[in-house]
Design a protein around this motif. Structure first.
Motif, mmCIF file in Angstrom:
data_model
loop_
_atom_site.group_PDB
_atom_site.id
_atom_site.type_symbol
_atom_site.label_atom_id
_atom_site.label_comp_id
_atom_site.label_asym_id
_atom_site.label_seq_id
_atom_site.Cartn_x
_atom_site.Cartn_y
_atom_site.Cartn_z
ATOM 1 N N ILE A 16 12.209 -34.277 8.753
ATOM 2 C CA ILE A 16 10.936 -34.470 8.076
ATOM 3 C C ILE A 16 11.172 -35.015 6.662
ATOM 4 N N ASP A 17 10.417 -36.041 6.288
ATOM 5 C CA ASP A 17 10.547 -36.613 4.947
ATOM 6 C C ASP A 17 9.831 -35.773 3.896
ATOM 7 N N MET A 18 8.686 -35.213 4.267
ATOM 8 C CA MET A 18 7.880 -34.479 3.292
ATOM 9 C C MET A 18 7.153 -33.332 3.970
ATOM 10 N N ILE A 19 7.211 -32.163 3.349
ATOM 11 C CA ILE A 19 6.419 -31.004 3.768
ATOM 12 C C ILE A 19 5.434 -30.699 2.654
ATOM 13 N N LEU A 20 4.178 -30.486 3.035
ATOM 14 C CA LEU A 20 3.132 -30.155 2.078
ATOM 15 C C LEU A 20 2.498 -28.830 2.459
ATOM 16 N N THR A 21 2.277 -27.979 1.471
ATOM 17 C CA THR A 21 1.570 -26.724 1.718
ATOM 18 C C THR A 21 0.595 -26.475 0.583
#
Length: 282
Positions: free
Chosen positions: A145-150
């Protein structure tokens, strides 16, 4: 030339966000105001600053972007069309096959899937990963995964004693050099995260420590979602403020309800940290 330029602009303006070949900032702007979003959700744009937030966190074309626990899908409504045909968007949603979860999780999950199926021209490329740790604790392959957002989830993981596990999983699935973006209700520095988790507030230091323990480093912080009007000491925690305004539900009388809502609308949504972490290349 002016006539031609005006014609081109008019054609582009008529294109839906998911069809227009526009820069990502322009697509975010289109998506946040799209007709697939309710008036209530659009009204929160002024508090949640999607353009400033997502550009600061580093969303780019070609990325695989994963949102953790989108809930009712406020940010999903923006990210899905923005990434459609420009990368991959993954929604890591609650695993409905895990029993004994709070009822709202099953309801919101079904509502989210209904949202996806009702507008395939927006959501047809969304991938869904079930995620309800500790029973359902994998977000996929390592380094994928390139980017995780929370967005506004960390207090819940701290309260459930899951934060270490969750952040470690983020680090595992992020590619080397990948980004973790965290937006979270912000407590004053020095606050005890265990004591304040139930209020929704967490200190920046606590979030930075969780990420560091997982092997991620803080690259940058932004005040795009900061709110100095929030005193952080509300009776019902962050849910005192918009959009919940939970204390106003117990007020009787139209004028009294209106006054209650006006009081908290004047403050706005909670003071929030916006942090960008990165996984080391090596």
């Amino acid at each position: 030339m002016k006539v031609l330029a005006s014609l081109v602009l008019a054609v582009c303006a008529a294109l839906p966000v998911w069809a227009a070949d526009l820069p990502i900032e322009a697509r975010i702007e289109r998506a946040m105001q799209g007709d697939h979003r309710s008036e209530n959700n659009q009204a929160r744009n002024r508090y949640r600053h999607p353009v400033g937030t997502l550009t600061f966190l580093g969303v780019e074309d070609g990325m695989t972007v994963m949102e953790i626990w989108p809930g009712a899908g406020w940010y999903t409504e923006i990210l899905a069309p923005v990434m459609r045909n420009h990368g991959q968007f993954v929604a890591a949603t609650w695993d409905v096959d895990v029993p004994d979860q709070p009822d709202y999780r099953y309801r919101l999950q079904m509502d989210l899937l209904d949202k996806f199926s009702s507008r395939p021209e927006i959501y047809d490329q969304v991938a869904v990963v079930p995620y309800s740790p500790p029973e359902s604790a994998s977000l996929g392959a390592a380094d994928s995964i390139d980017m995780i957002l929370t967005f506004r989830n960390t207090h819940g993981w701290i309260g459930a004693d899951l934060a270490d596990t969750v952040f470690a999983e983020f680090a595992r699935v992020l590619k080397p050099g990948g980004i973790l973006g965290v937006v979270q209700h912000r407590a004053p520095e020095g606050s005890d995260p265990e004591k304040l988790a139930d209020s929704g507030y967490v200190s920046e230091a606590a979030v930075v420590a969780l990420a560091k323990q997982a092997g991620l480093y803080l690259e940058a912080r932004s005040e795009v979602n900061g709110n100095p009007a929030d005193t952080h000491d509300h009776e019902a925690g962050v849910w005192t403020l918009p959009p919940s305004m939970s204390l106003c539900r117990d007020v009787e009388g139209e004028d009294e309800i209106a006054a209650c809502r006006a009081k908290y609308q004047a403050i706005g949504e909670s003071d929030r940290m916006t942090l960008r972490f990165r996984k080391p290349l090596m």
